[in-house]
Design a protein around this motif. Structure first.
Motif, mmCIF file in Angstrom:
data_model
loop_
_atom_site.group_PDB
_atom_site.id
_atom_site.type_symbol
_atom_site.label_atom_id
_atom_site.label_comp_id
_atom_site.label_asym_id
_atom_site.label_seq_id
_atom_site.Cartn_x
_atom_site.Cartn_y
_atom_site.Cartn_z
ATOM 1 N N ARG A 132 0.844 -1.209 0.000
ATOM 2 C CA ARG A 132 0.000 0.000 0.000
ATOM 3 C C ARG A 132 0.877 1.257 0.000
ATOM 4 O O ARG A 132 0.613 2.220 -0.703
ATOM 5 C CB ARG A 132 -0.948 0.003 1.203
ATOM 6 C CG ARG A 132 -2.125 -0.953 1.143
ATOM 7 C CD ARG A 132 -3.094 -0.667 -0.002
ATOM 8 N NE ARG A 132 -2.624 -1.224 -1.268
ATOM 9 C CZ ARG A 132 -2.727 -2.516 -1.594
ATOM 10 N NH1 ARG A 132 -3.296 -3.367 -0.786
ATOM 11 N NH2 ARG A 132 -2.255 -2.953 -2.748
ATOM 12 N N VAL A 133 1.960 1.196 0.801
ATOM 13 C CA VAL A 133 2.876 2.335 0.827
ATOM 14 C C VAL A 133 3.480 2.541 -0.572
ATOM 15 O O VAL A 133 3.565 3.659 -1.077
ATOM 16 C CB VAL A 133 4.000 2.106 1.863
ATOM 17 C CG1 VAL A 133 5.045 3.204 1.772
ATOM 18 C CG2 VAL A 133 3.415 2.076 3.262
ATOM 19 N N THR A 134 3.852 1.431 -1.214
ATOM 20 C CA THR A 134 4.383 1.487 -2.570
ATOM 21 C C THR A 134 3.392 2.167 -3.511
ATOM 22 O O THR A 134 3.751 3.047 -4.292
ATOM 23 C CB THR A 134 4.666 0.060 -3.080
ATOM 24 O OG1 THR A 134 5.349 -0.636 -2.073
ATOM 25 C CG2 THR A 134 5.476 0.078 -4.336
ATOM 26 N N ASP A 135 2.122 1.744 -3.407
ATOM 27 C CA ASP A 135 1.082 2.327 -4.267
ATOM 28 C C ASP A 135 1.005 3.836 -4.094
ATOM 29 O O ASP A 135 0.847 4.570 -5.060
ATOM 30 C CB ASP A 135 -0.292 1.735 -3.921
ATOM 31 C CG ASP A 135 -0.436 0.322 -4.464
ATOM 32 O OD1 ASP A 135 0.400 -0.056 -5.302
ATOM 33 O OD2 ASP A 135 -1.370 -0.380 -4.043
ATOM 34 N N ILE A 136 1.099 4.270 -2.828
ATOM 35 C CA ILE A 136 0.970 5.711 -2.576
ATOM 36 C C ILE A 136 2.134 6.477 -3.212
ATOM 37 O O ILE A 136 1.942 7.512 -3.844
ATOM 38 C CB ILE A 136 0.875 5.977 -1.068
ATOM 39 C CG1 ILE A 136 -0.477 5.468 -0.556
ATOM 40 C CG2 ILE A 136 1.002 7.468 -0.772
ATOM 41 C CD1 ILE A 136 -0.562 5.349 0.924
ATOM 42 N N PHE A 137 3.339 5.916 -3.087
ATOM 43 C CA PHE A 137 4.487 6.574 -3.722
ATOM 44 C C PHE A 137 4.309 6.635 -5.236
ATOM 45 O O PHE A 137 4.671 7.611 -5.881
ATOM 46 C CB PHE A 137 5.784 5.837 -3.373
ATOM 47 C CG PHE A 137 6.429 6.337 -2.127
ATOM 48 C CD1 PHE A 137 7.382 7.336 -2.195
ATOM 49 C CD2 PHE A 137 6.075 5.838 -0.892
ATOM 50 C CE1 PHE A 137 7.977 7.826 -1.049
ATOM 51 C CE2 PHE A 137 6.657 6.314 0.264
ATOM 52 C CZ PHE A 137 7.606 7.310 0.188
ATOM 53 N N LEU A 138 3.734 5.564 -5.796
ATOM 54 C CA LEU A 138 3.569 5.527 -7.252
ATOM 55 C C LEU A 138 2.408 6.387 -7.727
ATOM 56 O O LEU A 138 2.242 6.601 -8.919
ATOM 57 C CB LEU A 138 3.366 4.085 -7.721
ATOM 58 C CG LEU A 138 4.601 3.197 -7.604
ATOM 59 C CD1 LEU A 138 4.284 1.787 -8.037
ATOM 60 C CD2 LEU A 138 5.729 3.759 -8.440
ATOM 61 N N SER A 139 1.582 6.891 -6.787
ATOM 62 C CA SER A 139 0.446 7.681 -7.241
ATOM 63 C C SER A 139 0.819 9.151 -7.411
ATOM 64 O O SER A 139 -0.014 9.961 -7.789
ATOM 65 C CB SER A 139 -0.729 7.527 -6.276
ATOM 66 O OG SER A 139 -0.349 7.994 -5.016
ATOM 67 N N PHE A 140 2.084 9.494 -7.140
ATOM 68 C CA PHE A 140 2.550 10.845 -7.481
ATOM 69 C C PHE A 140 2.904 10.861 -8.963
ATOM 70 O O PHE A 140 3.447 9.882 -9.475
ATOM 71 C CB PHE A 140 3.807 11.198 -6.693
ATOM 72 C CG PHE A 140 3.532 11.637 -5.291
ATOM 73 C CD1 PHE A 140 3.348 12.978 -5.008
ATOM 74 C CD2 PHE A 140 3.457 10.719 -4.270
ATOM 75 C CE1 PHE A 140 3.095 13.389 -3.709
ATOM 76 C CE2 PHE A 140 3.201 11.114 -2.973
ATOM 77 C CZ PHE A 140 3.016 12.457 -2.693
ATOM 78 N N PRO A 141 2.616 11.967 -9.671
ATOM 79 C CA PRO A 141 3.068 12.034 -11.056
ATOM 80 C C PRO A 141 4.594 11.933 -11.095
ATOM 81 O O PRO A 141 5.252 12.378 -10.148
ATOM 82 C CB PRO A 141 2.618 13.408 -11.549
ATOM 83 C CG PRO A 141 1.748 13.963 -10.497
ATOM 84 C CD PRO A 141 1.932 13.175 -9.246
ATOM 85 N N PRO A 142 5.155 11.340 -12.160
ATOM 86 C CA PRO A 142 6.605 11.199 -12.243
ATOM 87 C C PRO A 142 7.296 12.544 -12.058
ATOM 88 O O PRO A 142 6.767 13.561 -12.485
ATOM 89 C CB PRO A 142 6.830 10.661 -13.662
ATOM 90 C CG PRO A 142 5.549 10.916 -14.392
ATOM 91 C CD PRO A 142 4.490 10.871 -13.379
ATOM 92 N N LEU A 143 8.445 12.547 -11.449
ATOM 93 C CA LEU A 143 9.277 13.737 -11.246
ATOM 94 C C LEU A 143 8.807 14.650 -10.115
ATOM 95 O O LEU A 143 9.617 15.277 -9.448
ATOM 96 C CB LEU A 143 9.406 14.550 -12.545
ATOM 97 C CG LEU A 143 10.464 15.659 -12.567
ATOM 98 C CD1 LEU A 143 11.859 15.072 -12.510
ATOM 99 C CD2 LEU A 143 10.357 16.495 -13.839
ATOM 100 N N LEU A 144 7.469 14.682 -9.875
ATOM 101 C CA LEU A 144 6.941 15.637 -8.895
ATOM 102 C C LEU A 144 7.502 15.388 -7.491
ATOM 103 O O LEU A 144 7.981 16.315 -6.833
ATOM 104 C CB LEU A 144 5.414 15.545 -8.868
ATOM 105 C CG LEU A 144 4.750 16.518 -7.905
ATOM 106 C CD1 LEU A 144 4.902 17.936 -8.399
ATOM 107 C CD2 LEU A 144 3.293 16.185 -7.714
ATOM 108 N N LEU A 145 7.458 14.110 -7.078
ATOM 109 C CA LEU A 145 7.921 13.781 -5.735
ATOM 110 C C LEU A 145 9.406 14.116 -5.591
ATOM 111 O O LEU A 145 9.842 14.669 -4.573
ATOM 112 C CB LEU A 145 7.674 12.298 -5.454
ATOM 113 C CG LEU A 145 7.805 11.853 -4.011
ATOM 114 C CD1 LEU A 145 6.866 12.627 -3.122
ATOM 115 C CD2 LEU A 145 7.529 10.367 -3.884
ATOM 116 N N ALA A 146 10.172 13.795 -6.656
ATOM 117 C CA ALA A 146 11.610 14.092 -6.614
ATOM 118 C C ALA A 146 11.841 15.587 -6.456
ATOM 119 O O ALA A 146 12.703 16.015 -5.679
ATOM 120 C CB ALA A 146 12.289 13.570 -7.883
#
Lengths: 297, 336
Positions: A132-146
């Motif tokens: 579930r934690v993985t899913d949440i990280f992947l639900s950010f658009p690419p590059l945005l979280l970085a």
């Protein structure tokens, strides 16, 4: 001796597989070409300070009398606003980009692989929580979280690498988990469990080594994407800081001058493009070669 | 169907909650002194102390989180350090320009990427296919920000046929009354029937639109190709062909219809990419959108602004993915 021959027997099919892959790689011209380009890039990265015509221009020195000269016989790619040789700086940038990409992917693997193996092997609540934690990280658009993480860590190349790795690991967790779930039911893992091997030893002694091959392939494919992301962060001012000859940063500083000095932005950008292209072509080729469904021979 | 939608929405809310937990963690845990960072490097000790109270840093973490979520629910994203305006109000001002750009780019990406993928799958292993694949790998390898500069150089500096940036030309801005009804320039022009401004706006849209669409074009083409190839290998396609149906019908109507799932996914994904690409490109084209806003915020280390844009974009992306999943579920084969 006996041990050695049994070892040979056990890895013989793998060698055969590897030989076949190498053969297919050679037949796939574009992939082979990409591999050659990458080999050259690695050589450039290693020997950059020695082959650069103006090694002192890479970091510090400035010579204002030569500023913003167009490409010519003395400066192949022209000079920047401080009179530094762009060719030397682009060559050295190869080292920075490859280093950044390798370290970032390694860090992402270091976080992602154990988590995926733990999730897939243990199952149950732990699996559910990690995924579930993985899913949440992947639900950010690419590059945005970085971008967000890099901004809060403070602008520097090391922090940019950290930020990219933190936004990248979930992909490896997903991949490894899938592998681990199927490995978990295999005889050798069951046998290990039956003789009372502790779970951590099963995970890191049996599961991880057996699912590392596809992970390595995926990681090599990701190098291009990571180089692109890192250069984007540097372009925004969140990665490498001047006077580092990082390609994205060079394009960023060139913005003020490029209308009258096209060479300043064009060459570092082309360097990013060709490097990323080589890695992407290699990745595409590898995927095709290693997937029995699509390979043809 | 109904139960699926409800379940998907509940899951979406859960993911949104997770996104908020992550952004909270980034603001509170990553910096060594969140309050000092929140107010910027030039702040006085009194201002830092005020920020400490405003952020609730003197209280336990769960109380801080409660306050944070309550603020978000009210649309409170803090105040920008640079302009001292509420971030949410600034976002509202900058958003329309970005939404327009994202929509136009997504349309460009689908209009070019989809046919390219179909063509590639139809002529698999012929030179058209090789060209399309090389093209799609090429465009995803281009650094977007560099492409922007490159296109400016060619179409503005050398050819001089397209404007360098901004939404409108200077003389149009001076001579005409720019309509402001919805905030979306193109829509406002259409409503008021102001075609001179509309034409100018569209011309200004070309370069940024293409730049931002480049990456998604490659993505869409690749995904369409692989999805279509999978479907073209199915039995029912062979059956349709053996009936002697024209190839065009087999391809566009029988095969493509069944690749609805991947198509919707790809469009959603490309919206995600275009949205983030605006962060890199808008500043180059001096486009008055949130991409430009966040690029300026990054340079001036305007943390509340950066976080505001991050939360907004992430939430928009989550909702978008949710809608995409629900659309895909309209396909009866997906229902469980």
């Amino acid at each position: 001796m006996n041990k050695l021959s049994s070892l040979y027997k056990s890895i013989k099919p793998r060698i055969k597989e590897l030989k076949l892959s190498l053969y297919l790689l050679k037949r796939n011209k574009l992939t082979y070409f990409a591999l050659v380009v990458i080999a050259m890039l690695v050589l450039i990265a290693v020997f950059a300070p020695y082959i650069a015509p103006f090694p002192s221009h890479i970091y510090g020195s400035t010579n204002p009398e030569d500023s913003l000269l167009p490409p010519g016989s003395k400066y192949f790619f022209g000079t920047d606003e401080l009179g530094r040789d762009i060719f030397s700086r682009v060559l050295y940038g190869t080292r920075i980009s490859l280093q950044t990409a390798l370290l970032t992917v390694a860090l992402a693997l270091l976080i992602g692989v154990p988590l995926g193996a733990i999730a897939g092997t243990l199952g149950g609540f732990i699996d559910e929580a990690i995924m579930r934690v993985t899913d949440i990280f992947l639900s950010f658009p690419p590059l945005l979280l970085a971008i967000a993480i890099a901004a809060f860590l403070g602008p520097s190349l090391t922090n940019a690498m950290l930020a990219i790795a933190i936004s990248w690991w979930p992909w490896y967790t997903r991949l490894v988990r899938g592998q681990a779930v199927s490995l978990r039911e295999r005889q050798f893992v069951k046998a290990a469990r039956a003789i009372g091997t502790p779970p951590l030893r099963i995970i890191f002694g049996h599961i991880v080594p057996n699912c590392i091959a596809p992970v390595i392939v995926q990681a090599s494919m990701d190098l291009g994407g990571v180089i692109l992301t890192a250069s984007a962060l540097s372009f925004l001012g969140l990665g490498a800081q001047p006077p580092t000859p990082e390609w994205g940063l060079m394009v960023s500083t060139s913005r003020t001058y490029f209308l009258n000095g096209w060479w300043y932005s064009i060459f570092p950008g082309l360097a990013i493009f060709f490097t990323v292209l080589a890695f992407n072509l290699l990745g595409d080729g590898l995927r095709e070669i290693l997937d029995p469904k699509t390979r043809q021979y | 169907m109904g139960s699926f939608v409800i379940r998907r929405i509940l899951l979406g809310i859960l993911v949104l909650f997770g996104v908020i937990v992550i952004t909270f963690t980034i603001t509170r845990v990553v910096p060594s002194d969140p309050a000092a960072q929140w107010v910027g490097p030039k702040a006085t000790p009194e201002q830092i102390e005020a920020a400490r109270i405003e952020l609730g840093l003197d209280k336990p973490v769960y109380v801080q989180f409660q306050k944070y979520v309550a603020g978000l629910l009210k649309g409170d994203l803090g105040r920008s350090l640079r302009t001292h305006q509420p971030v949410s109000r600034e976002l509202k001002n900058y958003l329309p320009a970005t939404i327009e750009l994202v929509l136009v780019s997504t349309i460009i990406a689908s209009l070019i990427g989809l046919p390219l993928g179909v063509l590639s799958a139809k002529r698999k292993d012929e030179w058209v296919d090789h060209f399309c694949r090389f093209f799609s790998v090429g465009v995803v390898s281009l650094p977007t920000f560099w492409l922007a500069l490159f296109l400016q150089l060619i179409f503005y500096r050398i050819l001089g046929i397209l404007p360098m940036g901004d939404q409108l030309s200077m003389d149009i801005k001076l001579l005409y009354d720019i309509p402001k009804i919805t905030g979306f320039l193109i829509i406002d022009c259409l409503i008021t029937g102001n075609f001179v401004i509309l034409k100018d706006a569209l011309v200004h849209m070309i370069l940024p639109g293409i730049t931002i669409a480049a990456y998604p074009i490659g993505l869409v083409a690749r995904m369409t190709r692989s999805a279509l190839l999978e479907i073209l290998g199915e039995e029912y396609i062979r059956a349709a062909r053996s009936y002697g149906l024209p190839e065009r019908m087999v391809l566009w109507s029988y095969a493509l219809k069944n690749s609805l799932g991947p198509t919707v996914t790809v469009v959603t994904l490309s919206i995600g990419y275009t949205l983030v690409n605006t962060f890199l490109v808008e500043a180059i084209y001096s486009w008055p959108g949130i991409g430009n806003y966040v690029a300026t915020a990054v340079i001036s280390l305007d943390y509340p602004a950066i976080m505001g844009v991050t939360i907004f974009s992430a939430c928009a992306y989550v909702v978008l993915n949710m809608i995409a999943d629900i659309i895909i579920a309209l396909d009866p084969r997906v229902r469980v």
